[in-house]
Design an enzyme around this catalytic site. Structure first.
Site, PDB file in Angstrom:
ATOM      1  N   GLY A  13      -4.649   2.013   4.544  1.00  0.00           N
ATOM      2  CA  GLY A  13      -3.468   1.921   5.388  1.00  0.00           C
ATOM      3  C   GLY A  13      -3.655   2.662   6.700  1.00  0.00           C
ATOM      4  O   GLY A  13      -4.680   3.315   6.935  1.00  0.00           O
ATOM      5  N   THR A  15      -2.208   5.443   8.166  1.00  0.00           N
ATOM      6  CA  THR A  15      -2.401   6.886   8.113  1.00  0.00           C
ATOM      7  C   THR A  15      -3.515   7.266   7.147  1.00  0.00           C
ATOM      8  O   THR A  15      -4.300   8.184   7.417  1.00  0.00           O
ATOM      9  CB  THR A  15      -1.099   7.591   7.698  1.00  0.00           C
ATOM     10  OG1 THR A  15      -0.041   7.190   8.571  1.00  0.00           O
ATOM     11  CG2 THR A  15      -1.259   9.100   7.771  1.00  0.00           C
ATOM     12  N   ARG A  38     -10.194  -2.649  -1.753  1.00  0.00           N
ATOM     13  CA  ARG A  38     -11.289  -3.264  -0.994  1.00  0.00           C
ATOM     14  C   ARG A  38     -12.023  -2.155  -0.248  1.00  0.00           C
ATOM     15  O   ARG A  38     -11.450  -1.112   0.069  1.00  0.00           O
ATOM     16  CB  ARG A  38     -10.754  -4.315  -0.017  1.00  0.00           C
ATOM     17  CG  ARG A  38      -9.675  -3.809   0.920  1.00  0.00           C
ATOM     18  CD  ARG A  38      -9.101  -4.938   1.769  1.00  0.00           C
ATOM     19  NE  ARG A  38      -7.955  -4.517   2.555  1.00  0.00           N
ATOM     20  CZ  ARG A  38      -8.025  -3.878   3.716  1.00  0.00           C
ATOM     21  NH1 ARG A  38      -9.205  -3.558   4.234  1.00  0.00           N
ATOM     22  NH2 ARG A  38      -6.927  -3.539   4.366  1.00  0.00           N
ATOM     23  N   LEU A  73       0.337   5.866   0.231  1.00  0.00           N
ATOM     24  CA  LEU A  73       0.769   4.510  -0.082  1.00  0.00           C
ATOM     25  C   LEU A  73       2.115   4.197   0.568  1.00  0.00           C
ATOM     26  O   LEU A  73       2.988   5.055   0.662  1.00  0.00           O
ATOM     27  CB  LEU A  73       0.894   4.337  -1.600  1.00  0.00           C
ATOM     28  CG  LEU A  73      -0.399   4.407  -2.408  1.00  0.00           C
ATOM     29  CD1 LEU A  73      -0.071   4.419  -3.886  1.00  0.00           C
ATOM     30  CD2 LEU A  73      -1.308   3.241  -2.072  1.00  0.00           C
ATOM     31  N   GLY A  74       2.270   2.975   0.983  1.00  0.00           N
ATOM     32  CA  GLY A  74       3.539   2.560   1.555  1.00  0.00           C
ATOM     33  C   GLY A  74       3.457   1.124   2.030  1.00  0.00           C
ATOM     34  O   GLY A  74       2.402   0.657   2.457  1.00  0.00           O
ATOM     35  N   TYR A 125      15.464   0.945   1.188  1.00  0.00           N
ATOM     36  CA  TYR A 125      14.205   1.588   1.580  1.00  0.00           C
ATOM     37  C   TYR A 125      14.317   3.109   1.492  1.00  0.00           C
ATOM     38  O   TYR A 125      13.477   3.772   0.864  1.00  0.00           O
ATOM     39  CB  TYR A 125      13.842   1.162   3.007  1.00  0.00           C
ATOM     40  CG  TYR A 125      12.603   1.808   3.566  1.00  0.00           C
ATOM     41  CD1 TYR A 125      11.351   1.230   3.400  1.00  0.00           C
ATOM     42  CD2 TYR A 125      12.677   2.993   4.300  1.00  0.00           C
ATOM     43  CE1 TYR A 125      10.200   1.814   3.930  1.00  0.00           C
ATOM     44  CE2 TYR A 125      11.540   3.598   4.830  1.00  0.00           C
ATOM     45  CZ  TYR A 125      10.318   3.005   4.639  1.00  0.00           C
ATOM     46  OH  TYR A 125       9.186   3.592   5.158  1.00  0.00           O
ATOM     47  N   LYS A 129      12.548   5.850  -1.308  1.00  0.00           N
ATOM     48  CA  LYS A 129      11.757   6.982  -0.829  1.00  0.00           C
ATOM     49  C   LYS A 129      12.356   8.304  -1.331  1.00  0.00           C
ATOM     50  O   LYS A 129      11.626   9.213  -1.752  1.00  0.00           O
ATOM     51  CB  LYS A 129      11.714   6.988   0.695  1.00  0.00           C
ATOM     52  CG  LYS A 129      10.924   5.852   1.310  1.00  0.00           C
ATOM     53  CD  LYS A 129       9.435   6.014   1.089  1.00  0.00           C
ATOM     54  CE  LYS A 129       8.626   5.045   1.938  1.00  0.00           C
ATOM     55  NZ  LYS A 129       7.171   5.165   1.704  1.00  0.00           N
TER      56      LYS A 129
END
Length: 221
Positions: A13, A15, A38, A73-74, A125, A129
């Protein structure tokens, strides 16, 4: 000083990818493991890629024998395809990773959440979180660092119209955000990565929540 080891989830990702580079360049770390679906197409003597099936995270418990675990993760509901799929990535996986880290005796757990995270929010959302944060806080890590960045700036692989528009406006708007509004300033993903590395090396204990303006300050030190 004894060299540290780290494990990163979400290394492909925005960050997470920056964090991999920061840790590989930091002499404080001699081993950086990444859980990936991957390859990162990186070649570095300190880097160990672990091809991961996130549906079977428990199968990778042996790799959690490290000093610091970083969870980057996000996703978005649009990219995930549904609220259920979004919750899997932004709640289920971080919690499962934290549980494996806790069982392995990890001292520092560092996770990216979001500005406005609140388990009581009416916004799905923000509520997810917040629920993730609340769950991790109950796990009693020696050190838990929660990062709540504002809009993340950087070169993503996928195009996000809202973020692109905001990034173009950021240079004009950011100078106007002062005082209590500083936490709303967009922030570079690289700054978040640098701050996460600094926090992991700080020796802080207990629960530390880093708002976006504090993340920027930590990255500048």
């Amino acid at each position: 000083m004894t060299a540290k080891s780290a494990l990163i989830a979400g290394a492909t990702g925005l960050t997470g990818n920056e964090l991999v580079k920061v840790l590989l360049e930091d002499p404080a770390y001699d081993k950086v493991k990444v859980l990936v679906r991957r390859t990162l197409d990186m070649d570095h003597p300190k880097l160990e890629e672990i091809k991961t099936d996130y549906y079977r995270l428990a199968d990778y418990a042996e790799h959690f024998n490290v000093d610091d675990v970083f969870c980057c993760l996000g996703t978005t509901i649009k990219k995930a395809g549904s609220q259920k799929a979004f919750r899997r990535v932004d709640f289920d996986y971080p919690v499962a990773i934290a549980e494996l880290a806790k069982a392995a005796g990890v001292k520092n757990f560092l996770v990216i959440s979001a500005m406005g995270a609140d388990s009581r929010s009416n916004v799905f959302y923000s509520r997810v979180k917040g629920q993730m944060e609340d769950h991790l806080k109950k796990m009693e890590f020696p050190a838990l660092h929660i990062f709540q960045p504002s809009l993340l700036l950087g070169q993503r692989e996928e195009f996000r119209l809202g973020e692109k528009a905001a990034s173009l406006l950021a240079p004009a708007v950011s100078p106007l955000l002062r005082g209590g509004l500083k936490k709303y300033k967009p922030i570079e993903a690289h700054q978040v990565a640098v701050a996460m590395c600094a926090a992991a090396k700080s020796g802080s204990e207990g629960i530390v929540v880093h708002s976006s303006d504090k993340i920027a300050e930590l990255a500048e030190k």
